[in-house]
Design a protein around this motif. Structure first.
Motif, PDB file in Angstrom:
ATOM      1  N   PRO A 193       0.811  -1.222   0.000  1.00 13.92           N
ATOM      2  CA  PRO A 193       0.000   0.000   0.000  1.00 13.92           C
ATOM      3  C   PRO A 193       0.846   1.274   0.000  1.00 13.92           C
ATOM      4  CG  PRO A 193      -0.050  -1.054   2.165  1.00 13.92           C
ATOM      5  CD  PRO A 193       0.610  -2.016   1.230  1.00 13.92           C
ATOM      6  N   ASP A 194       2.144   1.148   0.287  1.00 12.57           N
ATOM      7  CA  ASP A 194       3.020   2.322   0.326  1.00 12.57           C
ATOM      8  C   ASP A 194       3.747   2.565  -0.999  1.00 12.57           C
ATOM      9  OD1 ASP A 194       2.464   3.034   2.975  1.00 12.57           O
ATOM     10  OD2 ASP A 194       3.951   1.622   3.759  1.00 12.57           O
ATOM     11  N   ILE A 195       3.359   1.885  -2.061  1.00 10.59           N
ATOM     12  CA  ILE A 195       4.102   2.014  -3.313  1.00 10.59           C
ATOM     13  C   ILE A 195       4.094   3.450  -3.839  1.00 10.59           C
ATOM     14  CG2 ILE A 195       2.152   1.345  -4.818  1.00 10.59           C
ATOM     15  CD1 ILE A 195       4.248  -0.200  -6.512  1.00 10.59           C
ATOM     16  N   SER A 196       2.952   4.130  -3.763  1.00  9.00           N
ATOM     17  CA  SER A 196       2.892   5.511  -4.242  1.00  9.00           C
ATOM     18  C   SER A 196       3.741   6.435  -3.372  1.00  9.00           C
ATOM     19  CB  SER A 196       1.443   6.005  -4.275  1.00  9.00           C
ATOM     20  OG  SER A 196       0.705   5.310  -5.254  1.00  9.00           O
ATOM     21  N   LYS A 197       3.718   6.203  -2.077  1.00  7.70           N
ATOM     22  CA  LYS A 197       4.514   7.003  -1.147  1.00  7.70           C
ATOM     23  C   LYS A 197       5.998   6.911  -1.485  1.00  7.70           C
ATOM     24  CE  LYS A 197       6.262   6.574   3.552  1.00  7.70           C
ATOM     25  NZ  LYS A 197       6.156   5.805   4.809  1.00  7.70           N
ATOM     26  N   TYR A 198       6.478   5.689  -1.681  1.00  7.46           N
ATOM     27  CA  TYR A 198       7.910   5.527  -1.927  1.00  7.46           C
ATOM     28  C   TYR A 198       8.291   5.958  -3.341  1.00  7.46           C
ATOM     29  CZ  TYR A 198       8.579   3.276   2.575  1.00  7.46           C
ATOM     30  OH  TYR A 198       8.657   3.028   3.921  1.00  7.46           O
ATOM     31  N   TRP A 199       7.404   5.712  -4.315  1.00  3.63           N
ATOM     32  CA  TRP A 199       7.695   6.222  -5.660  1.00  3.63           C
ATOM     33  C   TRP A 199       7.818   7.744  -5.622  1.00  3.63           C
ATOM     34  CZ3 TRP A 199       5.674   9.892  -8.782  1.00  3.63           C
ATOM     35  CH2 TRP A 199       6.120   9.927 -10.114  1.00  3.63           C
ATOM     36  N   THR A 200       6.935   8.403  -4.903  1.00  2.13           N
ATOM     37  CA  THR A 200       6.962   9.863  -4.825  1.00  2.13           C
ATOM     38  C   THR A 200       8.249  10.345  -4.167  1.00  2.13           C
ATOM     39  OG1 THR A 200       4.548   9.926  -4.727  1.00  2.13           O
ATOM     40  CG2 THR A 200       5.711  11.892  -4.004  1.00  2.13           C
ATOM     41  N   SER A 201       8.693   9.645  -3.135  1.00  3.74           N
ATOM     42  CA  SER A 201       9.958  10.017  -2.493  1.00  3.74           C
ATOM     43  C   SER A 201      11.137   9.822  -3.438  1.00  3.74           C
ATOM     44  CB  SER A 201      10.169   9.186  -1.223  1.00  3.74           C
ATOM     45  OG  SER A 201       9.211   9.508  -0.239  1.00  3.74           O
ATOM     46  N   LEU A 202      11.173   8.693  -4.132  1.00  2.00           N
ATOM     47  CA  LEU A 202      12.269   8.417  -5.053  1.00  2.00           C
ATOM     48  C   LEU A 202      12.295   9.436  -6.191  1.00  2.00           C
ATOM     49  CD1 LEU A 202      11.837   4.559  -5.081  1.00  2.00           C
ATOM     50  CD2 LEU A 202      13.909   5.752  -4.312  1.00  2.00           C
ATOM     51  N   CYS A 203      11.115   9.758  -6.714  1.00  6.33           N
ATOM     52  CA  CYS A 203      11.030  10.776  -7.759  1.00  6.33           C
ATOM     53  C   CYS A 203      11.470  12.129  -7.207  1.00  6.33           C
ATOM     54  CB  CYS A 203       9.606  10.844  -8.299  1.00  6.33           C
ATOM     55  SG  CYS A 203       9.389  11.996  -9.666  1.00  6.33           S
ATOM     56  N   GLY A 204      11.039  12.438  -5.986  1.00  7.54           N
ATOM     57  CA  GLY A 204      11.388  13.709  -5.377  1.00  7.54           C
ATOM     58  C   GLY A 204      12.882  13.883  -5.172  1.00  7.54           C
ATOM     59  N   ILE A 205      13.572  12.801  -4.828  1.00  6.14           N
ATOM     60  CA  ILE A 205      15.022  12.854  -4.664  1.00  6.14           C
ATOM     61  C   ILE A 205      15.674  13.307  -5.971  1.00  6.14           C
ATOM     62  CG2 ILE A 205      17.110  11.479  -4.295  1.00  6.14           C
ATOM     63  CD1 ILE A 205      15.252   9.482  -2.738  1.00  6.14           C
ATOM     64  N   GLU A 206      15.242  12.707  -7.075  1.00 11.01           N
ATOM     65  CA  GLU A 206      15.919  12.916  -8.352  1.00 11.01           C
ATOM     66  C   GLU A 206      15.445  14.150  -9.098  1.00 11.01           C
ATOM     67  OE1 GLU A 206      16.547   9.431 -10.730  1.00 11.01           O
ATOM     68  OE2 GLU A 206      16.468   8.121  -8.989  1.00 11.01           O
ATOM     69  N   VAL A 207      14.207  14.565  -8.868  1.00 13.40           N
ATOM     70  CA  VAL A 207      13.722  15.758  -9.566  1.00 13.40           C
ATOM     71  C   VAL A 207      14.488  16.997  -9.098  1.00 13.40           C
ATOM     72  CG1 VAL A 207      11.831  16.403  -7.989  1.00 13.40           C
ATOM     73  CG2 VAL A 207      11.620  16.884 -10.421  1.00 13.40           C
ATOM     74  N   ILE A 208      14.937  16.993  -7.856  1.00 14.82           N
ATOM     75  CA  ILE A 208      15.765  18.101  -7.363  1.00 14.82           C
ATOM     76  C   ILE A 208      17.058  18.190  -8.174  1.00 14.82           C
ATOM     77  CG2 ILE A 208      17.235  18.779  -5.415  1.00 14.82           C
ATOM     78  CD1 ILE A 208      14.458  19.644  -4.946  1.00 14.82           C
ATOM     79  N   LEU A 209      17.665  17.040  -8.469  1.00 14.42           N
ATOM     80  CA  LEU A 209      18.897  17.025  -9.261  1.00 14.42           C
ATOM     81  C   LEU A 209      18.633  17.499 -10.686  1.00 14.42           C
ATOM     82  CD1 LEU A 209      20.328  13.567  -8.090  1.00 14.42           C
ATOM     83  CD2 LEU A 209      20.964  15.844  -7.258  1.00 14.42           C
ATOM     84  N   ALA A 210      17.509  17.090 -11.256  1.00 11.57           N
ATOM     85  CA  ALA A 210      17.192  17.455 -12.640  1.00 11.57           C
ATOM     86  C   ALA A 210      16.985  18.960 -12.805  1.00 11.57           C
ATOM     87  CB  ALA A 210      15.950  16.699 -13.113  1.00 11.57           C
ATOM     88  N   HIS A 211      16.610  19.650 -11.740  1.00 13.00           N
ATOM     89  CA  HIS A 211      16.308  21.077 -11.838  1.00 13.00           C
ATOM     90  C   HIS A 211      17.335  21.950 -11.103  1.00 13.00           C
ATOM     91  CE1 HIS A 211      12.366  20.678 -13.843  1.00 13.00           C
ATOM     92  NE2 HIS A 211      12.447  19.466 -13.329  1.00 13.00           N
ATOM     93  N   LYS A 212      18.483  21.358 -10.885  1.00 13.00           N
ATOM     94  CA  LYS A 212      19.562  22.117 -10.242  1.00 13.00           C
ATOM     95  C   LYS A 212      19.931  23.312 -11.118  1.00 13.00           C
ATOM     96  CE  LYS A 212      24.058  21.318  -8.067  1.00 13.00           C
ATOM     97  NZ  LYS A 212      25.121  20.309  -7.822  1.00 13.00           N
ATOM     98  N   GLY A 213      19.932  24.488 -10.525  1.00 17.61           N
ATOM     99  CA  GLY A 213      20.252  25.705 -11.270  1.00 17.61           C
ATOM    100  C   GLY A 213      19.040  26.551 -11.599  1.00 17.61           C
ATOM    101  N   THR A 214      17.860  25.924 -11.606  1.00 13.65           N
ATOM    102  CA  THR A 214      16.631  26.708 -11.845  1.00 13.65           C
ATOM    103  C   THR A 214      15.686  26.659 -10.651  1.00 13.65           C
ATOM    104  OG1 THR A 214      15.599  24.818 -12.962  1.00 13.65           O
ATOM    105  CG2 THR A 214      16.714  26.457 -14.352  1.00 13.65           C
TER     106      THR A 214
END
Length: 480
Positions: free
Chosen positions: A312-333
């Motif tokens: 039942p926590d799959i969405s929670k952990y996917w969101t965290s994993l995505c959140g970790i990497e989206v910060i890197l993808a938008h570094k500088g903006t």
């Protein structure tokens, strides 16, 4: 063969044809790349002002490429099934001939001056690229308020899918014969499901991401969206393969996925988790899946009961994993230009910025355990049958974003059935499976083991040879 192709296109508009139909007609001299491209550009001019599938139309570039393809084909040079066929790409794939916005206001006039690897490979195969397709901001869940929001051609009130919605709408309406989409949590599969088309998310690393704007690198996939499994096979044969510019690509041979696509599937073991696909889905979805099972059984496939991990926590952990990497993808903006971001991507970035080291470690360890459990559950079977969503396509404002937010509860736990393939990097093929009582299309996905794209396409093609859901077209009279 020419007679067969003539029969296939007789009485049908060019825009109603599949990529395979058009390719055959071009190969037989029944249609030419210039005629097909001109007709498709006219289709875009007619429909795009309302449906908003394209953010940029590259008409001059497309016509120049069509004339080149026509000259080559007339001289006896045939590059393959994509030669002279009009297609389009999601606007996170860099192109030297058009800006690449990635659905973001801050990149509205972003000219990188280079092609992504997938665009290079498509043009080397002779494809005619018509333009760049509208998408959600940064490939997350909601559209930027200043950029086009595509409408579902089966009904403007229906959700068009996220984030490759422009790709789904263009393909479904004949504004392109195939498109490229991307999938981080389901964004090839959601619009394919909602728009009644076929979409393939390959194994992670099977298709280069060089020159493709990232949402979350370890979850991102690029893949084809088209009307049929055979069309996706033609596209995948061109875009797949190792790329020195993307060291995460897999160094594995790339077959011609059209070879063997007609092979019988008798004895194919299809895993089905009854608790997940029948008991926990809406009645219409369960009935559609039951019909799919009946069709595959009639084709000689063997349905094998399995128990998939249903955390039942799959969405929670996917969101965290995505959140970790989206910060890197938008570094500088981010957060430097925070005010220029829309609400949904901004929310994902804020979530990522707020994660602690403990949050990150917990999500990474959870992913390892989950992927191991999924692999063990799939051991007895060749492929797994799943719905794309638990319920039919919702009536939903297409500007709305992330699953589980208070303003769009109709989407529910949207990631439950799609995130597994992204988390584990497994291939998944989405196919049209029917229509609900409102006339909205919905479908199912076949998920396979690593590098089993050929098997999935074979199984998808077998289904489409005995069903016609993929051949039905939306009534566009209300949009014209």
């Amino acid at each position: 063969m020419k007679d067969l192709v003539d029969t296939a296109i007789q009485g049908r508009q060019i825009s109603d044809l599949s990529l395979s139909d058009v390719s055959s007609a071009i190969g037989q001299g029944i249609l030419g790349p210039v005629e097909v491209t001109q007709a498709t550009l006219e289709r875009i001019e007619q429909l795009n002002p309302v449906l908003k599938a394209y953010v940029t139309v590259t008409a001059d570039h497309a016509m120049a490429r069509a004339h080149e393809a026509e000259a080559e084909i007339r001289s006896g040079l045939r590059r393959g099934p994509l030669h002279g066929v009009p297609i389009a790409v999601k606007d996170l794939c860099e192109t030297r001939f058009a800006p690449t916005t990635a659905g973001m206001g801050i990149y509205k006039n972003n000219d990188t001056g280079r092609d992504s690897t997938v665009v290079t490979r498509l043009e080397q195969a002779g494809a005619v690229i018509l333009g760049k397709l509208a998408m959600t901001e940064g490939a997350y869940s909601g559209h930027h308020p200043d950029l086009p929001t595509p409408l579902n051609p089966w009904g403007k009130e229906f959700w068009a899918g996220s984030s490759s919605s422009g790709s789904g709408v263009a393909t479904a309406t004949g504004m392109a014969f195939a498109t490229l989409g991307s999938d981080t949590g389901g964004s090839i599969r959601f619009p394919s499901n909602a728009c009644g088309i076929t979409g393939l998310k390959g194994t992670w690393g099977r298709v280069s991401r060089h020159g493709v704007y990232a949402l979350a690198d370890s979850l991102d996939h690029v893949g084809p969206m088209a009307r049929t499994a055979a069309d996706c096979a033609a596209m995948m044969s061109v875009i797949a393969g190792a790329d020195p510019a993307d060291p995460t690509t897999l160094n594995a041979p790339v077959p011609d996925y059209l070879d063997g696509i007609d092979s019988p599937i008798r004895g194919l073991r299809i895993g089905a988790d009854a608790a997940m696909i029948l008991e926990a889905t809406a009645p219409d979805t369960a009935a559609m899946i039951a019909s799919v099972i009946e069709t595959y059984t009639s084709l000689g496939a063997v349905i094998v009961p399995i128990n998939l991990p249903n955390d039942p926590d799959i969405s929670k952990y996917w969101t965290s994993l995505c959140g970790i990497e989206v910060i890197l993808a938008h570094k500088g903006t981010w957060p430097e230009r925070k005010a220029e971001y829309g609400p949904y991507l901004g929310e994902a970035l804020a979530l990522g910025a707020g994660l602690s080291a403990n949050d990150v470690g917990e999500a990474l360890q959870w992913r390892l355990v989950y992927n191991g459990a999924l692999a063990r559950a799939m051991e007895p079977v060749d492929i797994v049958l799943l719905p794309v969503t638990e319920a039919p396509t919702p009536v939903l404002d297409n500007t709305l974003g992330a699953p589980g937010q208070p303003d769009n509860p109709e989407l529910g736990d949207l990631l439950k059935l799609t995130a597994p393939a992204d988390l584990a990097g497994l291939p998944s093929l989405t196919l049209p499976g029917g229509f609900d009582a409102r006339g909205a299309p919905f479908g199912f996905q076949l998920m396979g083991k690593s590098l089993s794209e050929g098997l999935l396409l074979n199984a998808g093609h077998a289904f489409q040879k005995v069903t016609d859901f993929h051949a039905r077209r939306p009534d566009l009279s209300s949009f014209i």
